[in-house]
Write an enzyme that holds these catalytic residues in place. Structure first.
Site, PDB file in Angstrom:
ATOM      1  N   CYS A   1     -10.710 -43.118 -39.985  1.00 28.46           N
ATOM      2  CA  CYS A   1      -9.352 -43.453 -40.421  1.00 28.46           C
ATOM      3  C   CYS A   1      -9.262 -44.853 -41.032  1.00 28.46           C
ATOM      4  O   CYS A   1      -9.535 -45.856 -40.352  1.00 28.46           O
ATOM      5  CB  CYS A   1      -8.390 -43.354 -39.243  1.00 28.46           C
ATOM      6  SG  CYS A   1      -6.688 -43.778 -39.689  1.00 28.46           S
TER       7      CYS A   1
ATOM      8  N   VAL B   1      -3.454 -41.657 -35.635  1.00 38.71           N
ATOM      9  CA  VAL B   1      -3.970 -42.978 -35.287  1.00 38.71           C
ATOM     10  C   VAL B   1      -3.695 -43.906 -36.470  1.00 38.71           C
ATOM     11  O   VAL B   1      -3.493 -43.438 -37.595  1.00 38.71           O
ATOM     12  CB  VAL B   1      -5.490 -42.922 -34.978  1.00 38.71           C
ATOM     13  CG1 VAL B   1      -5.738 -42.184 -33.687  1.00 38.71           C
ATOM     14  CG2 VAL B   1      -6.275 -42.277 -36.121  1.00 38.71           C
TER      15      VAL B   1
ATOM     16  N   LYS C   1      -6.552 -32.815 -29.979  1.00 34.85           N
ATOM     17  CA  LYS C   1      -5.844 -33.967 -29.443  1.00 34.85           C
ATOM     18  C   LYS C   1      -5.534 -33.782 -27.956  1.00 34.85           C
ATOM     19  O   LYS C   1      -4.875 -32.815 -27.570  1.00 34.85           O
ATOM     20  CB  LYS C   1      -4.541 -34.183 -30.215  1.00 34.85           C
ATOM     21  CG  LYS C   1      -4.755 -34.442 -31.701  1.00 34.85           C
ATOM     22  CD  LYS C   1      -3.452 -34.418 -32.467  1.00 34.85           C
ATOM     23  CE  LYS C   1      -3.705 -34.550 -33.963  1.00 34.85           C
ATOM     24  NZ  LYS C   1      -2.467 -34.402 -34.757  1.00 34.85           N
TER      25      LYS C   1
END
Length: 224
Positions: free
Chosen positions: A13, A53, A40
């Site tokens: 990310c 995130v 998750k």
């Protein structure tokens, strides 16, 4: 008062990388906790209303305050930690926030680049990205960073942006930076910055390559 900070992360990310870079630049000790976004866990869903995130867990003597969304996290760190990464002048600070948003737009364009299924669409996104970076070229000064000698949050945002092209370049010559020498120099300076280099794990490039191959996109075909 004792405060501990945990950065809930995913290894690929770019928004997590922003937060990690800012924390490192501010010399704030923190731990990283990685989460599988494909599966998750409940504790993560409780922390992140959007299921994304980064999440910054701030523990003040047992009282936790989870923060979600990278822009919110960056502003919180600016307000609470030393080594400011925003300009002092309010007008310049607002302008930097605008360029941070511009960086987020480029990340969306990059997401399209590695997702589109056809060559025509792929080339259209390349043209768009070329125009984006040409606009940045007109904004940059002597460097080495966005705002000259001083490293800023804009740099923290664009370090992860340029990191994508470290993986893209060997796959296919995109020609995005052909006429942007200032952007090229900026990219090189950011690549050498310790906070940017350590914002990802040593397996980042391999993980990103595997992710791209699995997309079933036009870029995936170029990797075969």
């Amino acid at each position: 008062m004792s405060t501990s900070i945990t950065l809930v992360s995913h290894q690929l990310c770019p928004y997590v990388q922003r937060a990690a870079i800012a924390l490192t630049e501010k010399q704030v000790p923190f731990e990283r906790l990685y989460v599988d976004l494909g599966n998750k866990p409940d504790w993560f869903k409780a922390l992140s209303p959007l299921g994304k995130v980064p999440v910054l867990k701030v523990d003040n003597d047992g009282s936790q305050a989870p923060l979600f969304e990278s822009a919110v996290i960056l502003e919180y760190l600016e307000e609470t930690q030393g080594e400011p990464l925003h300009p002092d002048d309010p007008l310049e600070r607002a302008a930097h926030r605008g360029w941070i948003a511009f960086g987020s737009t480029i990340l969306n364009d990059i997401g399209r680049l590695y997702s589109v299924p056809q060559a025509t669409m792929f080339n259209d996104v390349i043209t768009l990205l070329r125009d984006r970076f040409q606009r940045l070229e007109t904004e940059l000064g002597e460097g080495p960073y966005f705002d000259g000698e001083r490293f800023s949050l804009v740099d923290a945002v664009f370090g992860p942006v340029f990191r994508y092209f470290d993986v893209f370049d060997p796959i296919h010559p995109l020609g995005i930076f052909t006429h942007t020498p200032k952007v090229v120099a900026w990219r090189a300076a950011l690549a050498e910055r310790p906070s940017i280099r350590t914002a990802v794990t040593e397996h980042y490039e391999t993980l990103l390559q595997e992710f791209l191959k699995a997309r079933g996109s036009y870029l995936s075909l170029l990797m075969q």
